[in-house]
Motif scaffolding. Structure first.
Motif, PDB file in Angstrom:
ATOM      1  N   ILE A   1       0.841  -1.201   0.000  1.00 11.14           N
ATOM      2  CA  ILE A   1       0.000   0.000   0.000  1.00 11.14           C
ATOM      3  C   ILE A   1       0.879   1.256   0.000  1.00 11.14           C
ATOM      4  O   ILE A   1       0.629   2.208  -0.725  1.00 11.14           O
ATOM      5  CB  ILE A   1      -0.956  -0.002   1.220  1.00 11.14           C
ATOM      6  N   MET A   2       1.963   1.212   0.807  1.00 10.29           N
ATOM      7  CA  MET A   2       2.892   2.345   0.824  1.00 10.29           C
ATOM      8  C   MET A   2       3.511   2.553  -0.551  1.00 10.29           C
ATOM      9  O   MET A   2       3.660   3.667  -1.028  1.00 10.29           O
ATOM     10  CB  MET A   2       4.011   2.103   1.850  1.00 10.29           C
ATOM     11  N   ARG A   3       3.867   1.458  -1.178  1.00 14.07           N
ATOM     12  CA  ARG A   3       4.519   1.512  -2.482  1.00 14.07           C
ATOM     13  C   ARG A   3       3.609   2.145  -3.528  1.00 14.07           C
ATOM     14  O   ARG A   3       4.061   2.840  -4.427  1.00 14.07           O
ATOM     15  CB  ARG A   3       4.879   0.077  -2.874  1.00 14.07           C
ATOM     16  N   LEU A   4       2.307   1.899  -3.429  1.00 18.21           N
ATOM     17  CA  LEU A   4       1.366   2.426  -4.413  1.00 18.21           C
ATOM     18  C   LEU A   4       0.789   3.767  -3.984  1.00 18.21           C
ATOM     19  O   LEU A   4      -0.079   4.321  -4.658  1.00 18.21           O
ATOM     20  CB  LEU A   4       0.229   1.419  -4.637  1.00 18.21           C
ATOM     21  N   SER A   5       1.275   4.291  -2.853  1.00 19.20           N
ATOM     22  CA  SER A   5       0.747   5.561  -2.367  1.00 19.20           C
ATOM     23  C   SER A   5       1.339   6.718  -3.160  1.00 19.20           C
ATOM     24  O   SER A   5       2.446   6.626  -3.686  1.00 19.20           O
ATOM     25  CB  SER A   5       1.090   5.703  -0.875  1.00 19.20           C
ATOM     26  N   PRO A   6       0.597   7.834  -3.260  1.00 19.75           N
ATOM     27  CA  PRO A   6       1.157   8.993  -3.959  1.00 19.75           C
ATOM     28  C   PRO A   6       2.227   9.726  -3.134  1.00 19.75           C
ATOM     29  O   PRO A   6       2.959  10.549  -3.669  1.00 19.75           O
ATOM     30  CB  PRO A   6      -0.070   9.893  -4.180  1.00 19.75           C
ATOM     31  N   ASN A   7       2.323   9.398  -1.847  1.00 22.10           N
ATOM     32  CA  ASN A   7       3.275  10.051  -0.953  1.00 22.10           C
ATOM     33  C   ASN A   7       4.705   9.566  -1.236  1.00 22.10           C
ATOM     34  O   ASN A   7       5.013   8.384  -1.051  1.00 22.10           O
ATOM     35  CB  ASN A   7       2.875   9.730   0.492  1.00 22.10           C
ATOM     36  N   PRO A   8       5.600  10.459  -1.702  1.00 15.73           N
ATOM     37  CA  PRO A   8       6.946  10.021  -2.090  1.00 15.73           C
ATOM     38  C   PRO A   8       7.766   9.464  -0.927  1.00 15.73           C
ATOM     39  O   PRO A   8       8.633   8.602  -1.134  1.00 15.73           O
ATOM     40  CB  PRO A   8       7.583  11.282  -2.668  1.00 15.73           C
ATOM     41  N   VAL A   9       7.504   9.931   0.302  1.00 16.12           N
ATOM     42  CA  VAL A   9       8.262   9.439   1.460  1.00 16.12           C
ATOM     43  C   VAL A   9       7.894   7.975   1.719  1.00 16.12           C
ATOM     44  O   VAL A   9       8.766   7.103   1.825  1.00 16.12           O
ATOM     45  CB  VAL A   9       7.963  10.295   2.713  1.00 16.12           C
TER      46      VAL A   9
END
Lengths: 254, 285
Positions: free
Chosen positions: B91-99
């Motif tokens: 989910i983090m990997r597909l998030s728009p959040n670059p961090v």
């Protein structure tokens, strides 16, 4: 003076090099049925998606029911709304997609109750009763427990309309709702949409079904290359177009 | 109504005839050959330096049974940790959040990029780096006491598994049509709710076969925890043959148990697949 339900002002949107919308302005009045026509790539679907904020606009503004969509003004600047606020604004519109997009792992009735129960937090019993009524309205009472894969395209699209209506939207957006259907299934979906139009729902319909537009639309808007070329009563735009581009488009599709 | 035009002559009626059975000589020949080879292998093992009585005696020895239980406990717990981490990281990997995206990418890079056995040894020897661990002011303990073989193995296997599982989960989420996400948004769902209610249930159908694969791999990878003294089945088998020198017999015992466990997992996976195939034509009611 009353205000329009949807006010679109100088809206532009580009996808990379491609300018999909070039400063479009338009009002949609409550209770109005508006059909958007035009060749593919003319920007009509993009305009619809901008109203539902599935696509974010580059410049301009869209107001729904007096509320500015997607951004808020503060100190002379625009700030993007949070995901939660966007979701809240989307509740005012219902969207029907070209490819239905029913949830395949849920039955017809579960598709309809998902939003009201999970998002709006309403009581499952009450929502279920409404869903049964909506299924009756779209003529699918017998299919409540069927999965989308067990339904024809026309039936799936009717469930999708019921799913959107279950959220009690003020505005219904239809993105080419019959384009993915076999010809013999188009009529049943259009019939449901006609009934909805008669019930007073405000509707924006992107369509190639000019017969439907002629019969149901209060206003027809012809778009080309990201701009509105001509608009007016269906009989005027479809029957006696003023603009050369409208004439060319109509003679190509009829 | 006009009569149908006359059909052309010269095409005989085949409607009464059956398709003949082929003799398939080559299949018979190859089957016979394989039976012969298997018989030769069986004969070699029967006459080889293997005391089969030891195999049968130690197959159900208490230490071996404890070992296989420990293996299963570790595999299940490490997989649970791995799936949890895998979903979160995907989910983090597909998030728009670059961090979030870079953290997820870095995690996968680090734990897929180093050998599992090295990671296990590092966790086990953490005390060499940090003699005491804890939260300053609240709680602290000696790392040697905390980093037991069990915890080291769980962290090593689970975190490593998470790196692989995250890619499987990401593939599963990417396999779900973008229209599903848009439809979820259109009924007012936020990103996380759409993932949980709409995207992940559909992704599950796609990810179960590779996750099953990963789990089978993990069952066997627990044997690596023998190097950090975790008493799983291979470790216990080794301890026995250090004492009685029946090396091959005890390795066969461990092998039989691994095969048995993996054989039981396959039908379990089929049950799970059925559960998540709701709504697909293949299993439609």
């Amino acid at each position: 003076m009353t205000k329009p339900l949807v006010a679109i002002r100088s809206v532009s949107k580009a996808f990379g090099e491609f300018q999909a919308l070039k400063g479009v302005s338009l009002d949609v009045w409550a209770g109005e049925v508006m059909c958007l026509i035009g060749a593919s790539g003319s920007g009509k679907t993009t305009l619809l998606r901008c109203i539902n904020q599935l696509t974010a606009i580059d410049s301009g503004g869209i107001w729904l029911d007096g509320e500015l969509l997607g951004v808020r003004e503060e100190g002379g600047r625009l700030h993007r709304l949070t995901e939660r606020q966007l979701a809240q604004q989307r509740l005012k519109t219902g969207m029907v997609f070209q490819r239905f997009n029913l949830f395949p792992h849920k039955t017809a009735i579960e598709n309809i109750t998902e939003g009201p129960v999970q998002v709006q937090g309403r009581k499952p019993d009450e929502v279920r009763a409404e869903a049964i009524e909506l299924l009756r309205r779209v003529g699918l009472s017998a299919k409540a427990e069927s999965y989308p894969a067990q339904l024809s395209g026309g039936q799936q699209q009717r469930v999708a309309i019921a799913r959107a209506l279950a959220m009690k939207p003020m505005l219904m957006l239809f993105d080419e709702p019959t384009s993915a259907l076999d010809p013999e299934l188009v009529g049943e979906v259009l019939a449901v949409m006609k009934e909805l139009a008669r019930s007073g729902m405000t509707m924006m319909v992107v369509t190639h079904e000019l017969g439907f537009a002629r019969e149901v639309a209060d206003r027809v808007v012809y778009m080309d290359h990201g701009a509105i070329v001509e608009q007016g009563r269906a009989s005027e735009v479809l029957g006696a177009p003023r603009e050369a581009r409208t004439k060319a488009f109509l003679s190509a599709v009829i | 109504m006009k009569a149908a035009p006359a059909l052309a002559e010269g095409f005989p009626d085949l409607s009464g005839m059956h398709v003949a059975r082929e003799p398939h000589w080559f299949r018979w020949f190859s089957a016979a050959l394989i039976v012969l080879v298997l018989a030769a292998v069986a004969r070699a093992f029967a006459n080889g330096q293997i005391e089969w009585s030891y195999v049968s005696r130690f197959l159900t020895a208490k230490v071996i049974l404890e070992g296989i239980v420990n293996t299963m406990v570790m595999a299940v717990l490490a997989m649970a940790l791995g799936i949890f981490l895998g979903v979160v990281v995907a989910i983090m990997r597909l998030s728009p959040n670059p961090v979030l995206k870079s953290v997820a990418t870095g995690y996968t890079w680090l734990f897929r990029g180093t050998p599992l056995i090295l990671q296990l040894l590092l966790w086990f020897n953490l005390a060499l780096v940090f003699p005491t661990i804890g939260i300053p002011g609240l709680w602290s303990a000696r790392a040697v006491d905390v980093m037991t073989p069990f915890l080291s193995a769980l962290l090593g296997l689970g975190i490593n598994q998470g790196a692989y599982t995250s890619e499987v989960m990401r593939a599963g989420m990417l396999s779900v049509d973008i229209g599903q996400y848009e439809a979820a948004q259109a009924i007012g769902m936020g990103r996380l709710r759409a993932l949980r209610r709409i995207i992940l249930p559909q992704a599950m159908r796609v990810v179960i076969p590779p996750i099953g694969n990963e789990f089978i791999g993990l069952v066997k990878a627990t044997s690596l925890a023998s190097v950090i003294q975790y008493p799983e089945v291979l470790h216990n088998a080794e301890n026995i043959y250090y004492a009685n020198s029946r090396v091959i017999e005890l390795l066969i015992v461990a092998g039989i148990w691994y095969l048995l466990v993996v054989s039981i997992l396959t039908p379990l996976q089929m049950l799970l697949e059925r559960r998540f195939a709701r709504g697909t034509l293949q299993f439609a009611r």
